[in-house]
Design a protein around this motif. Structure first.
Motif, short mmCIF file in Angstrom:
data_model
loop_
_atom_site.label_atom_id
_atom_site.label_comp_id
_atom_site.label_asym_id
_atom_site.label_seq_id
_atom_site.Cartn_x
_atom_site.Cartn_y
_atom_site.Cartn_z
N THR A 130 0.83 -1.21 0.00
CA THR A 130 0.00 0.00 0.00
C THR A 130 0.86 1.26 0.00
O THR A 130 0.58 2.21 -0.75
N LEU A 131 1.90 1.28 0.81
CA LEU A 131 2.75 2.47 0.88
C LEU A 131 3.48 2.70 -0.44
O LEU A 131 3.46 3.81 -0.99
N PHE A 132 4.11 1.66 -0.97
CA PHE A 132 4.85 1.83 -2.22
C PHE A 132 3.90 2.08 -3.38
O PHE A 132 4.15 2.95 -4.23
N GLY A 133 2.80 1.31 -3.45
CA GLY A 133 1.87 1.48 -4.56
C GLY A 133 1.22 2.85 -4.57
O GLY A 133 1.06 3.46 -5.64
N TYR A 171 5.43 -9.07 -6.77
CA TYR A 171 4.63 -7.96 -6.28
C TYR A 171 4.40 -6.90 -7.36
O TYR A 171 3.46 -6.12 -7.26
N ALA A 172 5.27 -6.89 -8.37
CA ALA A 172 5.07 -5.93 -9.46
C ALA A 172 3.76 -6.16 -10.19
O ALA A 172 3.16 -5.22 -10.72
N SER A 173 3.28 -7.40 -10.20
CA SER A 173 2.01 -7.69 -10.87
C SER A 173 0.83 -7.09 -10.14
O SER A 173 -0.25 -6.95 -10.71
N LEU A 174 1.01 -6.70 -8.89
CA LEU A 174 -0.06 -6.08 -8.12
C LEU A 174 -0.05 -4.56 -8.24
O LEU A 174 -1.02 -3.91 -7.82
N VAL A 175 1.02 -3.99 -8.80
CA VAL A 175 1.15 -2.54 -8.88
C VAL A 175 1.08 -2.04 -10.32
O VAL A 175 0.30 -1.14 -10.64
N LEU A 208 -5.06 -13.88 -8.75
CA LEU A 208 -4.72 -14.31 -10.11
C LEU A 208 -3.24 -14.54 -10.30
O LEU A 208 -2.82 -15.53 -10.93
N TYR A 209 -2.42 -13.63 -9.78
CA TYR A 209 -1.01 -13.60 -10.17
C TYR A 209 -0.06 -14.22 -9.15
O TYR A 209 1.07 -14.56 -9.52
N LEU A 210 -0.45 -14.35 -7.89
CA LEU A 210 0.46 -14.87 -6.87
C LEU A 210 0.17 -16.34 -6.60
O LEU A 210 -0.96 -16.70 -6.25
N SER A 211 1.17 -17.16 -6.77
CA SER A 211 1.03 -18.59 -6.50
C SER A 211 1.73 -19.02 -5.21
O SER A 211 1.54 -20.15 -4.76
N THR A 212 2.52 -18.14 -4.63
CA THR A 212 3.22 -18.44 -3.38
C THR A 212 2.42 -17.89 -2.21
O THR A 212 2.14 -16.68 -2.16
N ASN A 213 2.07 -18.75 -1.27
CA ASN A 213 1.24 -18.33 -0.15
C ASN A 213 1.92 -17.30 0.73
O ASN A 213 1.25 -16.46 1.36
N ASP A 214 3.25 -17.35 0.80
CA ASP A 214 3.97 -16.39 1.65
C ASP A 214 3.85 -14.96 1.13
O ASP A 214 4.13 -14.02 1.87
N LYS A 215 3.45 -14.79 -0.12
CA LYS A 215 3.34 -13.46 -0.70
C LYS A 215 1.91 -12.90 -0.64
O LYS A 215 1.65 -11.82 -1.14
N TRP A 216 1.00 -13.65 -0.05
CA TRP A 216 -0.39 -13.22 -0.01
C TRP A 216 -0.55 -11.93 0.79
O TRP A 216 -0.01 -11.83 1.90
N PRO A 217 -1.30 -10.95 0.28
CA PRO A 217 -1.66 -9.79 1.11
C PRO A 217 -2.78 -10.13 2.07
O PRO A 217 -3.40 -11.21 2.00
#
Length: 314
Positions: A103-106, A162-166, A237-246
């Motif tokens: 959120t901060l970076f985006g 994370y770039a796919s979310l921004v 859609l874009y994140l397949s690694t659970n550790d990266k989930w928001p």
């Protein structure tokens, strides 16, 4: 016969509505003020009561939840066991950190791009002004579609990053148009005088235009911040690694669907007693809602001014 001078004083007659004045500009009647107060009170209760129930349930022990048969509406003991569990370094804690950083970076990235693009499009003599403006306005009518967007993200190698979310949602056309309209409302004489003094476009933007645009910039940043904080579909859609989930994806998976969070482990006991599952769910909801509740009051005073001025003028 009683004359006009002998009649006792009576209350002044109610002022009639001016024929050229709209009805909503008239002074409200006592009945109208009472009805408005009642309606606003009901609206506040409709918004505040569910939040009160969620917070109270997240702070209630298992016995109180069992006696209430679910959500707790009357306080019957307090415990922070649910918050201790989800903030003890597990998947929820990691998702909170991911959502905060995203959120901060985006918000900073999107607001910066929107300011630069809106300022460039507000200068009528800028390069490719009309084609670029037309391309922005075209997105209001035609969206790219889910499959083309996914294929584009995949082609650039952004899957599971994370770039796919921004990047796919970095600039919103509505925010760009609002900010461009506000920039165009700034008198041309101010920027011309700065150019005469030797200032370049970037100096004009940072030293003259942005200080005059605090209200609309704060509102646009709020729009982006709330959007990034609440977004879960792109992560789904874009994140397949659970550790990266928001956090919002964790909230959707665990609270709405009731699926155990991968890697979170079983819900263990805290402080010698069983941890209520419903309290954990409500605690995750509270963590998802609190940041917006804390930030919005500081931006609310700019909200109406920033959106209305930016949308009407120009």
């Amino acid at each position: 016969m009683t004359t006009m001078a002998e009649r006792p004083e009576t209350a002044a007659p109610r002022r009639r509505r001016h024929p050229l004045r709209p009805a909503w500009e008239e002074e409200p009647t006592p009945l109208g003020r009472t009805a408005k107060a009642v309606v606003l009170t009901l609206v506040v209760l409709a918004v505040a009561f569910p939040l009160y129930v969620v917070v109270l349930t997240s702070l209630s022990p298992q016995e109180a939840i069992t006696r209430a048969g679910g959500l707790v509406t009357v306080p019957d003991g307090f415990t922070f066991a649910a918050y201790e569990e989800i903030l003890s370094g597990g998947v929820v804690t990691r998702s909170v950190l991911v959502s905060t950083g995203l959120t901060l970076f985006g918000t900073l990235f999107s607001t910066t791009l929107t300011v630069l693009a809106a300022y460039g499009l507000s200068r009528r003599g800028s390069f490719a002004h009309r084609p670029l403006l037309f391309a922005v306005l075209l997105t209001f009518l035609f969206g790219p579609g889910l499959i083309p967007t996914y294929l584009t993200v995949q082609a650039f190698g952004l899957l599971d990053t994370y770039a796919s979310l921004v990047l796919p949602t970095a600039v919103a056309a509505f925010n760009l148009v609002v900010m461009r309209s506000f920039f165009m409302s700034i008198p041309q004489e101010l920027t011309d005088s700065a150019r005469i003094d030797g200032a370049g476009e970037f100096r004009i933007l940072t030293s003259l235009v942005l200080p005059l645009s605090k209200a609309v910039t704060a509102v646009i940043a709020l729009f982006y911040g709330v959007g990034y904080w609440n977004a879960f579909f792109n992560a789904f859609l874009y994140l397949s690694t659970n550790d990266k989930w928001p956090l919002q994806l964790v909230l959707r998976t665990y609270v709405l669907e009731g699926i155990p969070i991968p890697g979170a482990g079983p819900i263990d006991s805290v402080a010698g007693g069983p941890l209520p599952t419903l309290a954990v769910k409500m605690a995750v909801v509270v963590l998802a809602v609190l940041p917006v509740l804390f930030v919005y009051p500081f931006v609310q005073r700019h909200f109406t001014k920033g959106v209305i001025i930016g949308a009407v003028k120009g």
